[in-house]
Motif scaffolding. Structure first.
Motif, mmCIF file in Angstrom:
data_model
loop_
_atom_site.group_PDB
_atom_site.id
_atom_site.type_symbol
_atom_site.label_atom_id
_atom_site.label_comp_id
_atom_site.label_asym_id
_atom_site.label_seq_id
_atom_site.Cartn_x
_atom_site.Cartn_y
_atom_site.Cartn_z
ATOM 1 N N UNK A 112 40.441 35.941 40.480
ATOM 2 C CA UNK A 112 40.231 36.567 41.784
ATOM 3 C C UNK A 112 41.517 37.181 42.333
ATOM 4 N N UNK A 113 42.633 36.488 42.150
ATOM 5 C CA UNK A 113 43.928 37.016 42.590
ATOM 6 C C UNK A 113 44.259 38.298 41.829
ATOM 7 N N UNK A 114 43.984 38.309 40.523
ATOM 8 C CA UNK A 114 44.243 39.506 39.711
ATOM 9 C C UNK A 114 43.429 40.691 40.217
ATOM 10 N N UNK A 115 42.165 40.457 40.553
ATOM 11 C CA UNK A 115 41.319 41.539 41.067
ATOM 12 C C UNK A 115 41.812 42.019 42.426
ATOM 13 N N UNK A 116 42.101 41.076 43.311
ATOM 14 C CA UNK A 116 42.527 41.449 44.665
ATOM 15 C C UNK A 116 43.853 42.195 44.661
ATOM 16 N N UNK A 117 44.735 41.861 43.711
ATOM 17 C CA UNK A 117 46.052 42.502 43.643
ATOM 18 C C UNK A 117 46.024 43.795 42.833
ATOM 19 N N UNK A 118 44.873 44.141 42.256
ATOM 20 C CA UNK A 118 44.772 45.357 41.461
ATOM 21 C C UNK A 118 45.550 45.291 40.162
ATOM 22 N N UNK A 119 45.660 44.085 39.597
ATOM 23 C CA UNK A 119 46.461 43.892 38.382
ATOM 24 C C UNK A 119 45.619 43.520 37.164
ATOM 25 N N UNK A 120 44.320 43.795 37.244
ATOM 26 C CA UNK A 120 43.439 43.425 36.136
ATOM 27 C C UNK A 120 43.873 44.080 34.836
ATOM 28 N N UNK A 121 44.334 45.320 34.912
ATOM 29 C CA UNK A 121 44.733 46.046 33.704
ATOM 30 C C UNK A 121 46.239 46.056 33.487
ATOM 31 N N UNK A 122 46.953 45.179 34.195
ATOM 32 C CA UNK A 122 48.402 45.035 34.009
ATOM 33 C C UNK A 122 48.734 43.585 33.671
#
Length: 273
Positions: free
Chosen positions: A131-141
């Motif tokens: 969820x943190x990855x999605x919220x921070x926009x870092x799913x593809x990083x």
């Protein structure tokens, strides 16, 4: 002479059959602890990969190595073993009247419960990490550290350490004590084989699930952990552990210890609950 030899052979065969029966009676306990070993193997594999994606900074420059979190398992074991011996056992002794506080199978069962709780916690923490990855926009990083502290994972490591104090030590004691006297050297082999088979089964499960989930285009074990679903895998292991625990309770309730109470301070049965 022939009658004497025949009598000796008969006694040898009878003793041999008794030893084999003594080993076979341990198999249900052995089999109902395999998933515990599967769970145990995750602490040095996927847990470390998860930790590598988190914010591991302490101070301005120091970064905690992801594998260093395994230290919490050892620290928990070192800390809690004296607590178990000095506080838990005397307190349990007042209720059970056993000098050991609880039986070996009760100790193992407690460890299985703690392993189940550890996997539930791990699944919840991983769901939060995604969820943190999605919220921070870092799913593809995946190489960018997520804005989530490394300390979120400490609880599951501590629970693993507590589980080891009960289950791992209990298993080692059980198989050494309960194998036939003439085969005592096999006790350690029985104990270690649980973890050997468990690691193999863990690899098989991961390969099978990876192959199945890749077909849908979203592997649970993607190299990019921000697009993976380790939380699903942990929930699966928690479910398997719950099933294993139920089977263990049934098996332990009908198990009769090899020695009587007077010799080893154990009761006649091994009921976990």
């Amino acid at each position: 002479m022939r009658q004497t030899l025949a009598g000796e052979d008969g006694e040898f065969n009878a003793e041999h059959r008794e030893e084999v029966r003594g080993l076979l009676r341990l198999f249900p306990i052995w089999a109902t602890c395999i998933i515990y070993a599967v769970i145990f193997s995750q602490s040095s594999t996927f847990f470390t990969k998860q930790a590598a994606t988190l914010d591991r900074r302490i101070g301005a420059t120091f970064r905690v190595p992801p594998a260093a979190l395994q230290t919490f398992i050892s620290l928990t074991i070192i800390t809690f073993i004296p607590v178990y011996d000095r506080l838990f056992v005397p307190a349990a002794r007042r209720f059970t009247r056993l000098s050991s506080g609880i039986t070996m199978l009760q100790r193992i069962g407690t460890g299985l419960v703690l392993a189940l709780v550890a996997m539930v916690v791990a699944a919840l923490v991983e769901a939060r990490r995604l969820g943190v990855a999605r919220d921070a926009g870092l799913v593809d990083d995946p190489k960018v550290a997520l804005p989530m502290s490394l300390w979120w994972m400490v609880t599951q490591y501590v629970l693993f350490g507590l589980s080891d104090v009960f289950a791992m030590i209990g298993l080692q004691e059980f198989f050494y004590d309960q194998v036939p006297d003439a085969l005592r050297s096999l006790g350690l082999a029985f104990f270690l084989s649980i973890f050997g088979v468990g690691h193999f089964l863990s690899s098989f499960l991961i390969s099978a699930i990876d192959g199945a989930t890749k077909k849908s285009g979203a592997s649970w074990f993607s190299n990019n952990l921000n697009r993976a679903h380790l939380d699903y895998f942990y929930w699966l292991l928690a479910g398997l552990c719950a099933a294993e625990l139920a089977a263990f309770v049934v098996v332990s309730r009908v198990y009769v210890y090899k020695k009587r109470v007077a010799h080893h301070d154990h009761d006649d049965g091994g009921a976990v609950m």
